[in-house]
Scaffold this motif. Structure first.
Motif, mmCIF file in Angstrom:
data_model
loop_
_atom_site.group_PDB
_atom_site.id
_atom_site.type_symbol
_atom_site.label_atom_id
_atom_site.label_comp_id
_atom_site.label_asym_id
_atom_site.label_seq_id
_atom_site.Cartn_x
_atom_site.Cartn_y
_atom_site.Cartn_z
ATOM 1 N N MET A 21 30.875 3.870 1.087
ATOM 2 C CA MET A 21 29.944 2.820 1.458
ATOM 3 C C MET A 21 30.587 1.447 1.303
ATOM 4 O O MET A 21 30.459 0.584 2.172
ATOM 5 C CB MET A 21 28.677 2.914 0.622
ATOM 6 N N ASP A 22 31.303 1.246 0.206
ATOM 7 C CA ASP A 22 31.986 -0.028 -0.013
ATOM 8 C C ASP A 22 33.009 -0.289 1.097
ATOM 9 O O ASP A 22 33.115 -1.406 1.614
ATOM 10 C CB ASP A 22 32.681 -0.043 -1.375
ATOM 11 N N ALA A 23 33.755 0.737 1.477
ATOM 12 C CA ALA A 23 34.751 0.598 2.547
ATOM 13 C C ALA A 23 34.072 0.349 3.893
ATOM 14 O O ALA A 23 34.545 -0.483 4.678
ATOM 15 C CB ALA A 23 35.633 1.846 2.612
ATOM 16 N N LEU A 24 32.977 1.042 4.153
ATOM 17 C CA LEU A 24 32.235 0.858 5.394
ATOM 18 C C LEU A 24 31.743 -0.582 5.503
ATOM 19 O O LEU A 24 31.850 -1.219 6.547
ATOM 20 C CB LEU A 24 31.055 1.829 5.445
ATOM 21 N N ARG A 25 31.249 -1.097 4.415
ATOM 22 C CA ARG A 25 30.765 -2.485 4.383
ATOM 23 C C ARG A 25 31.920 -3.450 4.663
ATOM 24 O O ARG A 25 31.792 -4.385 5.460
ATOM 25 C CB ARG A 25 30.132 -2.774 3.029
ATOM 26 N N LYS A 87 26.163 -4.468 -5.607
ATOM 27 C CA LYS A 87 24.789 -4.329 -6.081
ATOM 28 C C LYS A 87 23.980 -3.526 -5.053
ATOM 29 O O LYS A 87 24.121 -3.742 -3.846
ATOM 30 C CB LYS A 87 24.149 -5.702 -6.280
ATOM 31 N N ILE A 88 23.138 -2.622 -5.559
ATOM 32 C CA ILE A 88 22.331 -1.748 -4.707
ATOM 33 C C ILE A 88 20.866 -2.121 -4.862
ATOM 34 O O ILE A 88 20.375 -2.294 -5.976
ATOM 35 C CB ILE A 88 22.517 -0.264 -5.093
ATOM 36 N N LYS A 113 21.081 -12.499 -1.749
ATOM 37 C CA LYS A 113 21.087 -12.345 -3.208
ATOM 38 C C LYS A 113 22.267 -11.488 -3.669
ATOM 39 O O LYS A 113 22.266 -10.956 -4.770
ATOM 40 C CB LYS A 113 19.772 -11.718 -3.665
ATOM 41 N N SER A 114 23.244 -11.317 -2.801
ATOM 42 C CA SER A 114 24.497 -10.610 -3.082
ATOM 43 C C SER A 114 24.360 -9.100 -3.242
ATOM 44 O O SER A 114 25.202 -8.461 -3.867
ATOM 45 C CB SER A 114 25.190 -11.196 -4.317
ATOM 46 N N PHE A 115 23.323 -8.497 -2.663
ATOM 47 C CA PHE A 115 23.252 -7.042 -2.627
ATOM 48 C C PHE A 115 24.111 -6.578 -1.467
ATOM 49 O O PHE A 115 24.092 -7.167 -0.394
ATOM 50 C CB PHE A 115 21.807 -6.555 -2.441
ATOM 51 N N GLY A 116 24.883 -5.509 -1.668
ATOM 52 C CA GLY A 116 25.764 -5.007 -0.628
ATOM 53 C C GLY A 116 25.250 -3.769 0.064
ATOM 54 O O GLY A 116 25.783 -3.368 1.091
#
Length: 168
Positions: A21-25, A87-88, A113-116
Motif C-alpha cells: 500500500m505504501d509503495a502503491l501510494r 497514518k491509517i 491531515k496527513s493520512f495516507g
C-alpha cells in the motif's frame, strides 16, 4: 492502480499489505489510498473498520487460527497501521452512504491531515462504488470481472477507461 488482496486480509503484523500500500501510494502519486477487502457477494464485509466473515468478526471466525496468516484482530485500521509507514483512517458507512462526493470530500480532509490510507466500510456491493472514482485502490482478490456489475474490478476498469478516454 489496483492491487488485489485476499478477502480475509490474510496478513500478519509483518505482512505485505501495508508495504505494498505504501509503495502503491508513492508510485501512484495519490495522497491517499482506499483499502477494503470487502466483497459483500461472498459474505466479506467491513463495518466500522472491522472485517466480517458472514455475521462474525474475522478474529472470532475459524480463520483466526489460519496456519500461515492467523488473524487475531478484525479491526483493519489497527492491523494496517501496524504494517504501514503512513497514518491509517476509516471512511465509515455513514460517509459512504452519503455518496461518492462525500467520500471524495472526506478523503481530501483526511489527506490534509496527513493520512495516507483509509479503510472503507462496505456492507453492500453498492457501498464499493466510490472505488470507481479513485486512482489507487486495494480490493479483494475475490472480485473478478465476471462477478457482476457490483465488482470492484469492473468499477476500476470503468474508471480507468474513463480516465484514458479523457486523456485522448
Amino acid at each position: 492502480m489496483l492491487f488485489k488482496i485476499c478477502s480475509t486480509f490474510d496478513s500478519t503484523d509483518a505482512g505485505n499489505i501495508g508495504p505494498v500500500m505504501d509503495a502503491l501510494r508513492a508510485d501512484g502519486g495519490d495522497s491517499i489510498v482506499l483499502v477494503t477487502p470487502a466483497f459483500p457477494e461472498t459474505g466479506r464485509t467491513v463495518y466500522m473498520g472491522n472485517l466480517f466473515v458472514g455475521s462474525v468478526p474475522l478474529n472470532e471466525s475459524p480463520l483466526k487460527d489460519h496456519p500461515l496468516n492467523p488473524m487475531h484482530d478484525s479491526n483493519l485500521v489497527r492491523v494496517l497501521a501496524r504494517q504501514s509507514q503512513t497514518k491509517i483512517a476509516l471512511t465509515d458507512l455513514a460517509v459512504v452512504a452519503r455518496g461518492p462526493d462525500a467520500v471524495r470530500a472526506h478523503l481530501a480532509d483526511l489527506a490534509g491531515k496527513s493520512f495516507g490510507a483509509a479503510i472503507i466500510d462496505a456492507v453492500f456491493a453498492s457501498d464499493l462504488e466510490p472505488l470507481a472514482r479513485w486512482r489507487s485502490i486495494i480490493v479483494s482478490r475475490s472480485a473478478r470481472p465476471e462477478s457482476g456489475s457490483g465488482s470492484p474490478v469492473r468499477w476500476s476498469r470503468r474508471a480507468r477507461s474513463s480516465r484514458m478516454h479523457k486523456a485522448r
